[in-house]
Design a protein around this motif. Sequence first.
Motif, short mmCIF file in Angstrom:
data_model
loop_
_atom_site.label_atom_id
_atom_site.label_comp_id
_atom_site.label_asym_id
_atom_site.label_seq_id
_atom_site.Cartn_x
_atom_site.Cartn_y
_atom_site.Cartn_z
N ARG A 41 -0.72 -4.82 2.71
CA ARG A 41 -1.86 -5.31 3.49
C ARG A 41 -3.16 -5.16 2.71
NH1 ARG A 41 -0.18 -8.84 6.79
NH2 ARG A 41 -2.35 -8.89 7.47
N HIS A 42 -3.15 -4.31 1.68
CA HIS A 42 -4.35 -4.16 0.86
C HIS A 42 -4.68 -5.47 0.13
CE1 HIS A 42 -4.91 0.21 1.32
NE2 HIS A 42 -3.59 0.26 1.39
N LEU A 43 -3.66 -6.30 -0.13
CA LEU A 43 -3.87 -7.60 -0.77
C LEU A 43 -4.58 -8.57 0.18
CD1 LEU A 43 -0.33 -7.91 -2.37
CD2 LEU A 43 -2.48 -7.64 -3.65
N THR A 62 6.15 7.14 7.53
CA THR A 62 5.71 8.42 6.97
C THR A 62 5.89 8.40 5.47
OG1 THR A 62 6.43 9.51 9.00
CG2 THR A 62 6.06 10.92 7.11
N TYR A 63 4.91 8.90 4.75
CA TYR A 63 5.03 9.06 3.31
C TYR A 63 5.65 10.41 3.01
CZ TYR A 63 1.69 5.19 3.11
OH TYR A 63 1.06 3.99 3.26
N ASP A 64 6.63 10.44 2.14
CA ASP A 64 7.26 11.71 1.77
C ASP A 64 6.39 12.48 0.79
OD1 ASP A 64 9.55 11.31 3.35
OD2 ASP A 64 10.36 9.97 1.79
N ILE A 124 -3.06 8.37 6.82
CA ILE A 124 -3.73 8.17 5.54
C ILE A 124 -3.82 6.69 5.18
CG2 ILE A 124 -3.12 10.45 4.71
CD1 ILE A 124 -1.11 9.10 2.84
N HIS A 125 -3.00 5.84 5.81
CA HIS A 125 -3.12 4.38 5.64
C HIS A 125 -3.29 3.81 7.03
CE1 HIS A 125 -1.86 0.22 4.35
NE2 HIS A 125 -1.60 0.20 5.64
N VAL A 126 -4.28 2.95 7.18
CA VAL A 126 -4.48 2.26 8.46
C VAL A 126 -4.69 0.77 8.16
CG1 VAL A 126 -5.41 4.23 9.75
CG2 VAL A 126 -6.97 2.80 8.41
N ALA A 139 -6.82 0.07 4.81
CA ALA A 139 -7.59 1.10 4.11
C ALA A 139 -6.76 2.38 4.01
CB ALA A 139 -8.89 1.40 4.84
N ASP A 140 -6.89 3.06 2.88
CA ASP A 140 -6.33 4.39 2.73
C ASP A 140 -7.48 5.38 2.85
OD1 ASP A 140 -3.89 3.25 2.22
OD2 ASP A 140 -4.04 3.47 0.04
N LEU A 141 -7.22 6.44 3.60
CA LEU A 141 -8.23 7.47 3.84
C LEU A 141 -7.73 8.76 3.22
CD1 LEU A 141 -8.60 6.60 7.63
CD2 LEU A 141 -10.04 5.79 5.76
N TYR A 163 -9.42 -3.24 0.04
CA TYR A 163 -8.91 -4.46 -0.60
C TYR A 163 -8.51 -4.17 -2.05
CZ TYR A 163 -8.63 -8.84 -3.03
OH TYR A 163 -8.18 -9.85 -3.83
N ARG A 164 -7.37 -4.75 -2.45
CA ARG A 164 -6.95 -4.68 -3.85
C ARG A 164 -6.59 -6.08 -4.34
NH1 ARG A 164 -2.27 -0.50 -2.51
NH2 ARG A 164 -3.50 1.35 -2.00
N SER A 165 -7.08 -6.42 -5.52
CA SER A 165 -6.64 -7.66 -6.16
C SER A 165 -5.17 -7.48 -6.53
CB SER A 165 -7.46 -7.91 -7.42
OG SER A 165 -7.16 -6.90 -8.38
ZN LIG Z 1 -2.53 1.82 2.11
#
Ligand SMILES: [Zn+2]
Length: 119
Positions: free
Chosen positions: A69-71, A117-119, A104-106, A76-78, A53-55
């Motif tokens: 979606r973090h908002l 995909t993240y570059d 790395i993000h789910v 979650a990022d792993l 979670y992020r504010s």
């Molecule tokens: Zn993420």
Amino acid sequence: MAAGLRGPTPHFSWRELGSPPPNARQAAGRLARHLERLRHLRGGRPLVIVSAYRSPARNRSVGGAVRSRHLVGDAADLGVGVCTIAQAEAAGFVGIGSTGPWAIHVDVRPGPPARWTYD
Ligand SMILES: [Zn+2]
């Protein structure tokens, strides 16, 4: 949903989930239940969360997407190398951002599966 003081599930605390406020706790609990499945698929080894979670202020400071979606609290990022895309899919994650073969993000967004995909 069993929501203890420490966290929503046995292996994930509210703190690890980014200390979501009350209105994000249902989403964070759903995330945690999927993270428990992923943890189980990985033989029960501890699963380190980089960011959940992020504010809004926190999300801006890390350059997160405006509609991240973090908002919401269900993402979650792993760490890279923590789990494969196949493991993330098997755990039931809906949104999966990857770099190479690693998720790395789910997230457990409502709606159809999303893959990028993240570059
Ligand atoms: Zn993420």
